[in-house]
Design a protein around this motif. Structure first.
Motif, PDB file in Angstrom:
ATOM      1  N   MET A   1       0.819  -1.206   0.000  1.00 53.81           N
ATOM      2  CA  MET A   1       0.000   0.000   0.000  1.00 53.81           C
ATOM      3  C   MET A   1       0.858   1.264   0.000  1.00 53.81           C
ATOM      4  N   GLN A   2       2.097   1.176  -0.517  1.00 51.16           N
ATOM      5  CA  GLN A   2       2.974   2.327  -0.483  1.00 51.16           C
ATOM      6  C   GLN A   2       2.424   3.477  -1.319  1.00 51.16           C
ATOM      7  N   ASP A   3       1.541   3.194  -2.286  1.00 50.13           N
ATOM      8  CA  ASP A   3       1.018   4.267  -3.124  1.00 50.13           C
ATOM      9  C   ASP A   3       0.081   5.186  -2.348  1.00 50.13           C
ATOM     10  N   LEU A   4      -0.453   4.756  -1.192  1.00 51.45           N
ATOM     11  CA  LEU A   4      -1.306   5.623  -0.391  1.00 51.45           C
ATOM     12  C   LEU A   4      -0.527   6.858   0.042  1.00 51.45           C
ATOM     13  N   TYR A   5       0.690   6.681   0.458  1.00 47.51           N
ATOM     14  CA  TYR A   5       1.520   7.826   0.853  1.00 47.51           C
ATOM     15  C   TYR A   5       1.652   8.806  -0.311  1.00 47.51           C
ATOM     16  N   GLU A   6       1.886   8.309  -1.503  1.00 45.88           N
ATOM     17  CA  GLU A   6       2.044   9.180  -2.667  1.00 45.88           C
ATOM     18  C   GLU A   6       0.735   9.901  -2.985  1.00 45.88           C
ATOM     19  N   ARG A   7      -0.396   9.210  -2.828  1.00 47.61           N
ATOM     20  CA  ARG A   7      -1.684   9.864  -3.076  1.00 47.61           C
ATOM     21  C   ARG A   7      -1.911  10.993  -2.084  1.00 47.61           C
ATOM     22  N   ILE A 134     -17.261   2.300  19.818  1.00 45.92           N
ATOM     23  CA  ILE A 134     -17.206   0.875  19.508  1.00 45.92           C
ATOM     24  C   ILE A 134     -17.232   0.768  17.989  1.00 45.92           C
ATOM     25  N   ASN A 135     -16.265   0.073  17.424  1.00 45.70           N
ATOM     26  CA  ASN A 135     -16.178  -0.044  15.969  1.00 45.70           C
ATOM     27  C   ASN A 135     -16.743  -1.390  15.521  1.00 45.70           C
ATOM     28  N   MET A 136     -17.883  -1.364  14.832  1.00 51.21           N
ATOM     29  CA  MET A 136     -18.474  -2.585  14.294  1.00 51.21           C
ATOM     30  C   MET A 136     -18.459  -2.595  12.769  1.00 51.21           C
ATOM     31  N   ILE A 137     -17.735  -1.657  12.172  1.00 51.13           N
ATOM     32  CA  ILE A 137     -17.522  -1.704  10.728  1.00 51.13           C
ATOM     33  C   ILE A 137     -16.521  -2.829  10.463  1.00 51.13           C
ATOM     34  N   PRO A 138     -16.813  -3.732   9.545  1.00 49.72           N
ATOM     35  CA  PRO A 138     -16.008  -4.961   9.417  1.00 49.72           C
ATOM     36  C   PRO A 138     -14.674  -4.770   8.706  1.00 49.72           C
ATOM     37  N   SER A 139     -13.968  -3.720   9.047  1.00 48.09           N
ATOM     38  CA  SER A 139     -12.622  -3.519   8.546  1.00 48.09           C
ATOM     39  C   SER A 139     -11.984  -2.429   9.382  1.00 48.09           C
ATOM     40  N   ASN A 140     -10.758  -2.069   9.036  1.00 52.15           N
ATOM     41  CA  ASN A 140     -10.023  -1.042   9.770  1.00 52.15           C
ATOM     42  C   ASN A 140      -9.212  -0.266   8.743  1.00 52.15           C
ATOM     43  N   PRO A 141      -9.184   1.067   8.819  1.00 46.59           N
ATOM     44  CA  PRO A 141      -8.443   1.837   7.813  1.00 46.59           C
ATOM     45  C   PRO A 141      -6.940   1.608   7.844  1.00 46.59           C
ATOM     46  N   LEU A 142      -6.429   1.000   8.914  1.00 49.29           N
ATOM     47  CA  LEU A 142      -4.992   0.715   8.996  1.00 49.29           C
ATOM     48  C   LEU A 142      -4.665  -0.679   8.477  1.00 49.29           C
ATOM     49  N   ARG A 143      -5.682  -1.443   8.098  1.00 42.31           N
ATOM     50  CA  ARG A 143      -5.469  -2.812   7.639  1.00 42.31           C
ATOM     51  C   ARG A 143      -4.553  -2.828   6.411  1.00 42.31           C
ATOM     52  N   GLY A 144      -3.515  -3.637   6.486  1.00 42.74           N
ATOM     53  CA  GLY A 144      -2.616  -3.807   5.367  1.00 42.74           C
ATOM     54  C   GLY A 144      -1.500  -2.786   5.287  1.00 42.74           C
ATOM     55  N   LEU A 145      -1.580  -1.716   6.082  1.00 45.60           N
ATOM     56  CA  LEU A 145      -0.575  -0.657   5.995  1.00 45.60           C
ATOM     57  C   LEU A 145       0.668  -1.022   6.793  1.00 45.60           C
ATOM     58  N   SER A 146       1.809  -0.893   6.172  1.00 44.46           N
ATOM     59  CA  SER A 146       3.072  -1.107   6.887  1.00 44.46           C
ATOM     60  C   SER A 146       4.089  -0.030   6.542  1.00 44.46           C
ATOM     61  N   ASP A 147       3.640   1.034   5.914  1.00 45.31           N
ATOM     62  CA  ASP A 147       4.499   2.145   5.521  1.00 45.31           C
ATOM     63  C   ASP A 147       4.650   3.084   6.714  1.00 45.31           C
ATOM     64  N   GLN A 148       5.825   3.155   7.302  1.00 43.72           N
ATOM     65  CA  GLN A 148       6.053   3.979   8.486  1.00 43.72           C
ATOM     66  C   GLN A 148       5.847   5.460   8.201  1.00 43.72           C
ATOM     67  N   ARG A 149       5.913   5.867   6.941  1.00 43.70           N
ATOM     68  CA  ARG A 149       5.659   7.268   6.615  1.00 43.70           C
ATOM     69  C   ARG A 149       4.211   7.664   6.895  1.00 43.70           C
ATOM     70  N   LEU A 150       3.330   6.666   6.976  1.00 40.40           N
ATOM     71  CA  LEU A 150       1.922   6.920   7.259  1.00 40.40           C
ATOM     72  C   LEU A 150       1.615   6.877   8.754  1.00 40.40           C
ATOM     73  N   GLY A 151       2.571   6.420   9.560  1.00 35.76           N
ATOM     74  CA  GLY A 151       2.353   6.315  10.997  1.00 35.76           C
ATOM     75  C   GLY A 151       2.551   4.900  11.491  1.00 35.76           C
ATOM     76  N   GLU A 152       2.545   4.755  12.801  1.00 32.88           N
ATOM     77  CA  GLU A 152       2.707   3.444  13.413  1.00 32.88           C
ATOM     78  C   GLU A 152       1.522   2.538  13.079  1.00 32.88           C
ATOM     79  N   ARG A 153       1.802   1.262  12.899  1.00 37.95           N
ATOM     80  CA  ARG A 153       0.725   0.310  12.590  1.00 37.95           C
ATOM     81  C   ARG A 153      -0.125   0.018  13.831  1.00 37.95           C
ATOM     82  N   PHE A 154       0.509  -0.250  14.962  1.00 34.90           N
ATOM     83  CA  PHE A 154      -0.208  -0.635  16.182  1.00 34.90           C
ATOM     84  C   PHE A 154      -0.347   0.600  17.074  1.00 34.90           C
ATOM     85  N   ILE A 155      -1.488   1.266  16.981  1.00 32.84           N
ATOM     86  CA  ILE A 155      -1.684   2.498  17.741  1.00 32.84           C
ATOM     87  C   ILE A 155      -2.581   2.232  18.947  1.00 32.84           C
TER      88      ILE A 155
END
Length: 279
Positions: A1-7, A134-155
């Motif tokens: 997902m490195q292109d997210l940073y570029e977007r 309480i988050n019951m949306i069946p996903s997370n916006p940080l899912r799949g992200l590992s680009d440190q330029r976007l922030g820490e993964r485990f917040i």
């Protein structure tokens, strides 16, 4: 997902060209709550379609325009309408504006939304300050992200809402003689409204209001370092043993009744921030 940073970078670069000075705060306006925009001294109105990589709003009551200007002499950007998971967007698309505004230099994020009340003490047209969610949306916006330029993964999410902004909101409501409820917001995917059994379950889980947005934005806001205040307009009250059909038209009408109170609190908090930061 490195292109997210570029977007994010491309969107921010495009907006920096028209945002001078850069925003100190960003505002996300929800369903039927565009009245805050009427209090903004607007310098520019930018359709989302003119901003690189921004989705397009498809929901009635969401104009799909970014306002650039000032509110209470504070430089701001304000979204007239947000994006939702139920529109078919990924949560990374839904939350892209939050990353862009932070990249532009904004420090404060004001999130407004419409919600159904679950607490039997609430009434339609109340305003609720969100203390937790309480988050019951069946996903997370940080899912799949590992680009440190976007922030820490485990917040850490023990305190996603800024206590200083919350205190200001409470003080503002007292000064303005507005009843400000406080409680827990639960985010569901939508767009179907809850059944009686689901409503009873959400209340048993400890939620005071239910909506179909905002929590993904809060998660990303916390990741990137925003100080966040979330105020929601209670557009109807869902009591599982006495539920009646709720129309979108009624939601908009009740949001319109709530809007002056919510807008008053937002503006007064913005004024307090300006005065505090100028000391």
């Amino acid at each position: 997902m490195q292109d997210l940073y570029e977007r994010v970078q491309q969107s921010a670069r495009a907006l920096r060209e028209v945002c001078d000075p850069p925003p100190a705060a960003a505002i996300i306006l929800g369903t039927g709550l565009g009245g805050v925009a009427e209090r903004i001294v607007v310098r520019k109105r930018i359709p989302y379609s003119d901003i690189p990589h921004f989705p397009v709003s498809t929901v009635e009551g969401h104009k799909g325009t970014l306002l650039v200007g000032t509110l209470e002499d504070v430089s701001i950007v304000a979204m007239e309408g947000r994006f939702h998971y139920y529109e078919g967007y990924s949560l990374q698309e839904v939350t892209l504006p939050v990353r862009v505004f932070r990249e532009m230099g904004a420090k404060y994020l004001f999130i407004n939304s419409a919600a159904g009340g679950l607490n039997p003490q609430f009434q339609a047209a109340d305003v609720m300050a969100v203390l937790d969610h309480i988050n019951m949306i069946p996903s997370n916006p940080l899912r799949g992200l590992s680009d440190q330029r976007l922030g820490e993964r485990f917040i850490d999410m023990t305190r996603p809402y800024d206590e200083g902004l919350l205190r200001m909101a409470i003080e503002s409501a007292l000064d303005l003689k507005i009843t400000l409820r406080q409680g827990v917001y639960v985010a569901v995917p939508g767009p179907s409204v809850e059944t009686r059994a689901e409503t009873r379950m959400l209340r048993l889980l400890g939620a005071d209001a239910v909506g179909m947005s905002s929590v993904p934005e809060v998660i990303v806001a916390h990741q990137v370092g925003f100080r966040t205040l979330f105020l929601t307009a209670v557009t109807n009250v869902n009591l599982p043993d006495a539920m009646e059909p709720v129309s979108f038209k009624a939601v908009l009408a009740n949001a319109a009744q709530t809007e002056p109170k919510l807008a008053g609190i937002v503006c007064d908090v913005m004024r307090r921030l300006r005065l505090r930061d100028s000391e």
